[in-house]
Design a protein around this motif. Sequence first.
Motif, mmCIF file in Angstrom:
data_model
loop_
_atom_site.group_PDB
_atom_site.id
_atom_site.type_symbol
_atom_site.label_atom_id
_atom_site.label_comp_id
_atom_site.label_asym_id
_atom_site.label_seq_id
_atom_site.Cartn_x
_atom_site.Cartn_y
_atom_site.Cartn_z
ATOM 1 N N LYS A 1 74.067 -64.718 6.667
ATOM 2 C CA LYS A 1 73.387 -63.660 7.423
ATOM 3 C C LYS A 1 73.594 -62.306 6.761
ATOM 4 C CE LYS A 1 73.180 -61.828 12.178
ATOM 5 N NZ LYS A 1 73.796 -61.936 13.526
ATOM 6 N N GLU A 2 74.806 -62.055 6.264
ATOM 7 C CA GLU A 2 75.084 -60.771 5.604
ATOM 8 C C GLU A 2 74.227 -60.573 4.363
ATOM 9 O OE1 GLU A 2 79.055 -62.158 7.427
ATOM 10 O OE2 GLU A 2 77.351 -63.038 6.364
ATOM 11 N N ALA A 3 73.983 -61.665 3.643
ATOM 12 C CA ALA A 3 73.228 -61.560 2.394
ATOM 13 C C ALA A 3 71.805 -61.075 2.621
ATOM 14 C CB ALA A 3 73.211 -62.910 1.682
ATOM 15 N N LEU A 4 71.272 -61.249 3.824
ATOM 16 C CA LEU A 4 69.934 -60.773 4.131
ATOM 17 C C LEU A 4 69.826 -59.251 4.015
ATOM 18 C CD1 LEU A 4 69.327 -63.132 7.130
ATOM 19 C CD2 LEU A 4 67.622 -62.793 5.328
ATOM 20 N N VAL A 5 70.942 -58.572 4.164
ATOM 21 C CA VAL A 5 70.933 -57.109 4.142
ATOM 22 C C VAL A 5 71.057 -56.572 2.722
ATOM 23 C CG1 VAL A 5 72.069 -55.037 5.050
ATOM 24 C CG2 VAL A 5 71.937 -57.100 6.447
ATOM 25 N N PHE A 6 71.660 -57.356 1.841
ATOM 26 C CA PHE A 6 71.933 -56.882 0.481
ATOM 27 C C PHE A 6 71.262 -57.813 -0.529
ATOM 28 C CE2 PHE A 6 75.567 -55.935 3.215
ATOM 29 C CZ PHE A 6 75.631 -54.559 3.104
ATOM 30 N N ASP A 7 70.465 -57.233 -1.399
ATOM 31 C CA ASP A 7 69.760 -58.042 -2.387
ATOM 32 C C ASP A 7 69.779 -57.339 -3.739
ATOM 33 O OD1 ASP A 7 68.322 -60.167 -3.370
ATOM 34 O OD2 ASP A 7 66.381 -59.317 -2.838
ATOM 35 N N GLU A 8 70.957 -56.836 -4.127
ATOM 36 C CA GLU A 8 71.014 -56.032 -5.340
ATOM 37 C C GLU A 8 72.252 -56.336 -6.186
ATOM 38 O OE1 GLU A 8 73.061 -52.263 -2.985
ATOM 39 O OE2 GLU A 8 71.070 -52.049 -3.843
ATOM 40 N N GLU A 9 72.868 -57.482 -5.966
ATOM 41 C CA GLU A 9 74.136 -57.756 -6.635
ATOM 42 C C GLU A 9 73.999 -57.777 -8.160
ATOM 43 O OE1 GLU A 9 78.050 -60.596 -6.139
ATOM 44 O OE2 GLU A 9 76.233 -61.066 -5.033
ATOM 45 N N ALA A 10 72.959 -58.466 -8.663
ATOM 46 C CA ALA A 10 72.780 -58.540 -10.118
ATOM 47 C C ALA A 10 72.508 -57.155 -10.704
ATOM 48 C CB ALA A 10 71.642 -59.497 -10.461
ATOM 49 N N ASP A 11 71.717 -56.355 -10.006
ATOM 50 C CA ASP A 11 71.413 -55.006 -10.490
ATOM 51 C C ASP A 11 72.662 -54.137 -10.488
ATOM 52 O OD1 ASP A 11 68.775 -55.674 -10.850
ATOM 53 O OD2 ASP A 11 68.123 -54.881 -8.903
ATOM 54 N N GLN A 12 73.516 -54.302 -9.483
ATOM 55 C CA GLN A 12 74.754 -53.533 -9.424
ATOM 56 C C GLN A 12 75.613 -53.810 -10.643
ATOM 57 O OE1 GLN A 12 76.918 -54.369 -5.844
ATOM 58 N NE2 GLN A 12 75.796 -52.888 -4.617
ATOM 59 N N GLU A 13 75.799 -55.088 -10.957
ATOM 60 C CA GLU A 13 76.665 -55.457 -12.075
ATOM 61 C C GLU A 13 76.095 -54.954 -13.400
ATOM 62 O OE1 GLU A 13 78.054 -59.689 -13.746
ATOM 63 O OE2 GLU A 13 79.002 -59.063 -11.841
ATOM 64 N N ALA A 14 74.798 -55.121 -13.579
ATOM 65 C CA ALA A 14 74.170 -54.651 -14.816
ATOM 66 C C ALA A 14 74.303 -53.142 -14.960
ATOM 67 C CB ALA A 14 72.695 -55.054 -14.835
ATOM 68 N N GLY A 15 74.175 -52.421 -13.857
ATOM 69 C CA GLY A 15 74.295 -50.969 -13.905
ATOM 70 C C GLY A 15 75.684 -50.509 -14.304
ATOM 71 N N LEU A 16 76.704 -51.182 -13.801
ATOM 72 C CA LEU A 16 78.082 -50.833 -14.145
ATOM 73 C C LEU A 16 78.369 -51.103 -15.622
ATOM 74 C CD1 LEU A 16 79.771 -52.281 -10.954
ATOM 75 C CD2 LEU A 16 79.996 -49.899 -11.716
ATOM 76 N N VAL A 17 77.942 -52.262 -16.095
ATOM 77 C CA VAL A 17 78.168 -52.611 -17.498
ATOM 78 C C VAL A 17 77.414 -51.654 -18.416
ATOM 79 C CG1 VAL A 17 77.740 -54.381 -19.250
ATOM 80 C CG2 VAL A 17 78.689 -55.031 -17.025
ATOM 81 N N ASP A 18 76.170 -51.329 -18.054
ATOM 82 C CA ASP A 18 75.378 -50.402 -18.872
ATOM 83 C C ASP A 18 75.989 -49.001 -18.886
ATOM 84 O OD1 ASP A 18 73.624 -52.414 -19.473
ATOM 85 O OD2 ASP A 18 72.072 -51.768 -18.060
ATOM 86 N N ALA A 19 76.618 -48.609 -17.771
ATOM 87 C CA ALA A 19 77.246 -47.285 -17.721
ATOM 88 C C ALA A 19 78.334 -47.167 -18.787
ATOM 89 C CB ALA A 19 77.839 -47.030 -16.332
ATOM 90 N N VAL A 20 79.021 -48.262 -19.065
ATOM 91 C CA VAL A 20 80.054 -48.268 -20.107
ATOM 92 C C VAL A 20 79.425 -48.371 -21.490
ATOM 93 C CG1 VAL A 20 82.012 -49.563 -21.055
ATOM 94 C CG2 VAL A 20 81.798 -49.251 -18.574
ATOM 95 N N ARG A 21 78.552 -49.332 -21.663
ATOM 96 C CA ARG A 21 78.016 -49.627 -23.001
ATOM 97 C C ARG A 21 77.031 -48.564 -23.507
ATOM 98 N NH1 ARG A 21 76.819 -56.132 -22.214
ATOM 99 N NH2 ARG A 21 78.993 -56.805 -22.320
ATOM 100 N N ASP A 22 76.273 -47.967 -22.607
ATOM 101 C CA ASP A 22 75.200 -47.065 -23.025
ATOM 102 C C ASP A 22 75.514 -45.592 -22.774
ATOM 103 O OD1 ASP A 22 73.807 -49.359 -23.677
ATOM 104 O OD2 ASP A 22 72.652 -49.392 -21.825
#
Length: 230
Positions: free
Chosen positions: A70-91
Motif C-alpha cells: 500500500k505504501e508503494a502506491l504513494v512513491f514511484d521514484e526509487e530508481a530515479d532517486q538512486e540515479a540522481g544521487l550517483v550522478d551528483a557524485v559522478r557528474d
Amino acid sequence: MTIPTTPSAPTPPPPPAGRRERKKAATRQALADAALNLFLARGYDQVTLHEIAEAADVSTTTLLKHFPSKEALVFDEEADQEAGLVDAVRDRAPGTTVPQALGAHVKRVRLRPADSAPRYADFFDLVTGTPALADYAHRMWMRHQDALARAIADDAGLPPGDPHSAALARFALEASALAHRSEDPEQAVDAAFDLLERGWGATSAHRPGSGRTSPADRSHRKAPGAGAGG
C-alpha cells in the motif's frame, strides 16, 4: 562533468513503447492517481487496496502486480532517486567536492517548496502526517546507501567496501531526515554537510583520486614519469 573534446552525435530518441508497455504504464498511473486521490480525500488509513483497485477499474491482484504494498502506491521514484544521487557524485563540476555536490542535491530534491508542483503541499502533509508513509519514505531513501557509497569510493579510487565512503553515504542521506525535523531545513542541511565536508576533506586528503580533476589533469597525473623532478 567531463566535456568531450569533439562534438558528439545527438542521442536518438528512444523507440516508442509497444502497446503492451503503454497499457501497463497507463494502468500503473491510474492506480497511483486513484490511490493519491483517495488518500487525500479520506486519509491513508481509511482506504483499502480493494477500494483503490475498484477506483482504477482493475482487480486487487492486478494492483499488487504493479505495487507490492500500500505504501508503494504513494512513491514511484526509487530508481530515479538512486540515479540522481550517483550522478551528483559522478557528474559534479570541477572543483566541487563530493559533500558539496551531495549537499546541493539533497537541498534540491528533498527540500522542495510547497508550490513546486500541483498538490505537492497536500502530498507532503499526507506523508509527514502518516507514520507508515513517513517511515516507508525514509527507508526507501536510505536503501540508496550502498549505491551511493560505491559511487563515492569509485570516484576516490577506493575499493567498493571502503568504510569512509560508506559512512559519508550514510550521513549524507540522513541529513534530509535531520532537515525535516528542523525549524530551518536548509540551514540544517548546510550545517550537516559543512561538518561532512571538513571530515571528508581530512579523510581523503592523502587518498588517490580524492579530488575532482579535469581530463587534462588526469592524463598528466597518469602519464609515465609525471611528477618526476627535473
